[in-house]
Design a protein around this motif. Sequence first.
Motif, PDB file in Angstrom:
ATOM      1  N   MET A   1       0.837  -1.192   0.000  1.00  0.00           N
ATOM      2  CA  MET A   1       0.000   0.000   0.000  1.00  0.00           C
ATOM      3  C   MET A   1       0.872   1.242   0.000  1.00  0.00           C
ATOM      4  SD  MET A   1      -2.954  -0.974   2.764  1.00  0.00           S
ATOM      5  CE  MET A   1      -3.889  -2.484   2.612  1.00  0.00           C
ATOM      6  N   SER A   2       0.414   2.293  -0.679  1.00  0.00           N
ATOM      7  CA  SER A   2       1.182   3.532  -0.728  1.00  0.00           C
ATOM      8  C   SER A   2       1.094   4.272   0.597  1.00  0.00           C
ATOM      9  CB  SER A   2       0.666   4.421  -1.857  1.00  0.00           C
ATOM     10  OG  SER A   2      -0.692   4.752  -1.636  1.00  0.00           O
ATOM     11  N   GLU A   3       2.140   5.009   0.893  1.00  0.00           N
ATOM     12  CA  GLU A   3       2.208   5.798   2.116  1.00  0.00           C
ATOM     13  C   GLU A   3       2.416   7.258   1.749  1.00  0.00           C
ATOM     14  OE1 GLU A   3       5.398   4.322   4.464  1.00  0.00           O
ATOM     15  OE2 GLU A   3       4.443   2.407   4.897  1.00  0.00           O
ATOM     16  N   ILE A   4       1.800   8.143   2.519  1.00  0.00           N
ATOM     17  CA  ILE A   4       2.055   9.567   2.360  1.00  0.00           C
ATOM     18  C   ILE A   4       2.256  10.179   3.741  1.00  0.00           C
ATOM     19  CG2 ILE A   4       0.725   9.725   0.219  1.00  0.00           C
ATOM     20  CD1 ILE A   4      -1.483  11.104   1.876  1.00  0.00           C
ATOM     21  N   LEU A   5       2.840  11.359   3.760  1.00  0.00           N
ATOM     22  CA  LEU A   5       2.997  12.086   5.008  1.00  0.00           C
ATOM     23  C   LEU A   5       1.861  13.077   5.174  1.00  0.00           C
ATOM     24  CD1 LEU A   5       6.830  12.831   5.092  1.00  0.00           C
ATOM     25  CD2 LEU A   5       5.565  11.047   6.312  1.00  0.00           C
ATOM     26  N   LEU A   6       1.345  13.138   6.392  1.00  0.00           N
ATOM     27  CA  LEU A   6       0.333  14.115   6.752  1.00  0.00           C
ATOM     28  C   LEU A   6       0.830  14.942   7.924  1.00  0.00           C
ATOM     29  CD1 LEU A   6      -2.937  11.958   6.566  1.00  0.00           C
ATOM     30  CD2 LEU A   6      -2.084  13.577   4.860  1.00  0.00           C
ATOM     31  N   TYR A   7       0.293  16.159   8.046  1.00  0.00           N
ATOM     32  CA  TYR A   7       0.759  17.100   9.070  1.00  0.00           C
ATOM     33  C   TYR A   7      -0.427  17.607   9.883  1.00  0.00           C
ATOM     34  CZ  TYR A   7       4.428  17.069   5.548  1.00  0.00           C
ATOM     35  OH  TYR A   7       5.366  16.673   4.631  1.00  0.00           O
ATOM     36  N   HIS A   8      -0.157  17.810  11.178  1.00  0.00           N
ATOM     37  CA  HIS A   8      -1.182  18.333  12.084  1.00  0.00           C
ATOM     38  C   HIS A   8      -0.567  19.452  12.911  1.00  0.00           C
ATOM     39  CE1 HIS A   8      -4.543  18.302  14.974  1.00  0.00           C
ATOM     40  NE2 HIS A   8      -3.612  18.345  15.936  1.00  0.00           N
ATOM     41  N   GLY A   9      -1.026  20.680  12.682  1.00  0.00           N
ATOM     42  CA  GLY A   9      -0.520  21.809  13.444  1.00  0.00           C
ATOM     43  C   GLY A   9      -1.184  21.895  14.805  1.00  0.00           C
ATOM     44  N   SER A  10      -0.369  22.107  15.846  1.00  0.00           N
ATOM     45  CA  SER A  10      -0.906  22.089  17.202  1.00  0.00           C
ATOM     46  C   SER A  10      -0.016  22.922  18.121  1.00  0.00           C
ATOM     47  CB  SER A  10      -0.976  20.639  17.707  1.00  0.00           C
ATOM     48  OG  SER A  10      -1.451  20.573  19.036  1.00  0.00           O
ATOM     49  N   LYS A  11      -0.455  23.058  19.364  1.00  0.00           N
ATOM     50  CA  LYS A  11       0.370  23.704  20.380  1.00  0.00           C
ATOM     51  C   LYS A  11       1.153  22.668  21.181  1.00  0.00           C
ATOM     52  CE  LYS A  11      -3.387  23.790  23.779  1.00  0.00           C
ATOM     53  NZ  LYS A  11      -4.235  24.648  24.636  1.00  0.00           N
ATOM     54  N   GLU A  12       0.960  21.387  20.839  1.00  0.00           N
ATOM     55  CA  GLU A  12       1.614  20.328  21.603  1.00  0.00           C
ATOM     56  C   GLU A  12       1.929  19.126  20.708  1.00  0.00           C
ATOM     57  OE1 GLU A  12      -1.288  19.429  24.566  1.00  0.00           O
ATOM     58  OE2 GLU A  12      -2.717  18.608  23.144  1.00  0.00           O
ATOM     59  N   GLU A  13       2.790  18.270  21.209  1.00  0.00           N
ATOM     60  CA  GLU A  13       3.105  17.025  20.513  1.00  0.00           C
ATOM     61  C   GLU A  13       1.936  16.072  20.675  1.00  0.00           C
ATOM     62  OE1 GLU A  13       6.252  13.398  21.259  1.00  0.00           O
ATOM     63  OE2 GLU A  13       7.054  15.443  21.264  1.00  0.00           O
ATOM     64  N   VAL A  14       1.507  15.464  19.558  1.00  0.00           N
ATOM     65  CA  VAL A  14       0.364  14.547  19.587  1.00  0.00           C
ATOM     66  C   VAL A  14       0.820  13.194  19.036  1.00  0.00           C
ATOM     67  CG1 VAL A  14      -2.022  14.169  18.897  1.00  0.00           C
ATOM     68  CG2 VAL A  14      -1.170  16.512  19.179  1.00  0.00           C
ATOM     69  N   VAL A  15       1.346  12.370  19.914  1.00  0.00           N
ATOM     70  CA  VAL A  15       1.820  11.044  19.513  1.00  0.00           C
ATOM     71  C   VAL A  15       0.637  10.116  19.257  1.00  0.00           C
ATOM     72  CG1 VAL A  15       3.208   9.052  20.201  1.00  0.00           C
ATOM     73  CG2 VAL A  15       3.944  11.365  20.834  1.00  0.00           C
ATOM     74  N   TYR A  16      -0.385  10.258  20.082  1.00  0.00           N
ATOM     75  CA  TYR A  16      -1.560   9.401  19.970  1.00  0.00           C
ATOM     76  C   TYR A  16      -2.783  10.278  19.674  1.00  0.00           C
ATOM     77  CZ  TYR A  16       1.636   6.241  22.349  1.00  0.00           C
ATOM     78  OH  TYR A  16       2.732   5.486  22.687  1.00  0.00           O
TER      79      TYR A  16
END
Length: 202
Positions: A1-16
């Motif tokens: 399956m193909s993979e892509i990178l996605l981004y999430h802007g936040s004020k904190e690190e969101v590992v989960y």
Amino acid sequence: MSEILLYHGSKEEVVYPEIRITRYTKDFSWGFYCTNNYQQAYRWADRRSADGIVNVYRYVENPDLKILRFPEMSDEWLDFIAKCRAGETHPYDIVEGPMADDTIWDYVNGFTSGQISREAFWALAKFKHPTHQISFHTVNALHCLTFETIIRVHFLAYHVYGLATLDDGHVVFQALYLIVQIREVDAYVVGEILTDFVVPVQ
């Protein structure tokens, strides 16, 4: 399956990532929102905090999930947003489509509140260029995301801009070295950062 990178802007690190029900619904209802546009995620992070963070995820699509896509702004897209912002939910695991910028967002609000007609909305919005958003609405959808790293936007901007007095080739080399030393990141992410922050010498 193909993979892509996605981004999430936040004020904190969101590992989960989590799906949180908040006071106001978003374009595609409550969910965890990302984008494939690094610059957009940077703006999200910059608005949310003086120490904004762009979280980077690797996304692998699960063909068994129920996914709704809007390739472009359309009447179907507009009606779907209107229903979601009114508090209606939907059966989709993932929804992907255009994200209205601030100007189009005002037009959408005008439409959903009945202040402007559908025809007036399209007359106002037709020359605007929305960006991208993808929202995750179920636990199975969140399982498609793997946390990769974070980018502290202002830290990088400060240090990489500080290199702009050097010659072009040296700037690129030093910026790459700096970013990799901070944390191992995907080469594509490095390229995106360099595009945003490395200023060519005049």
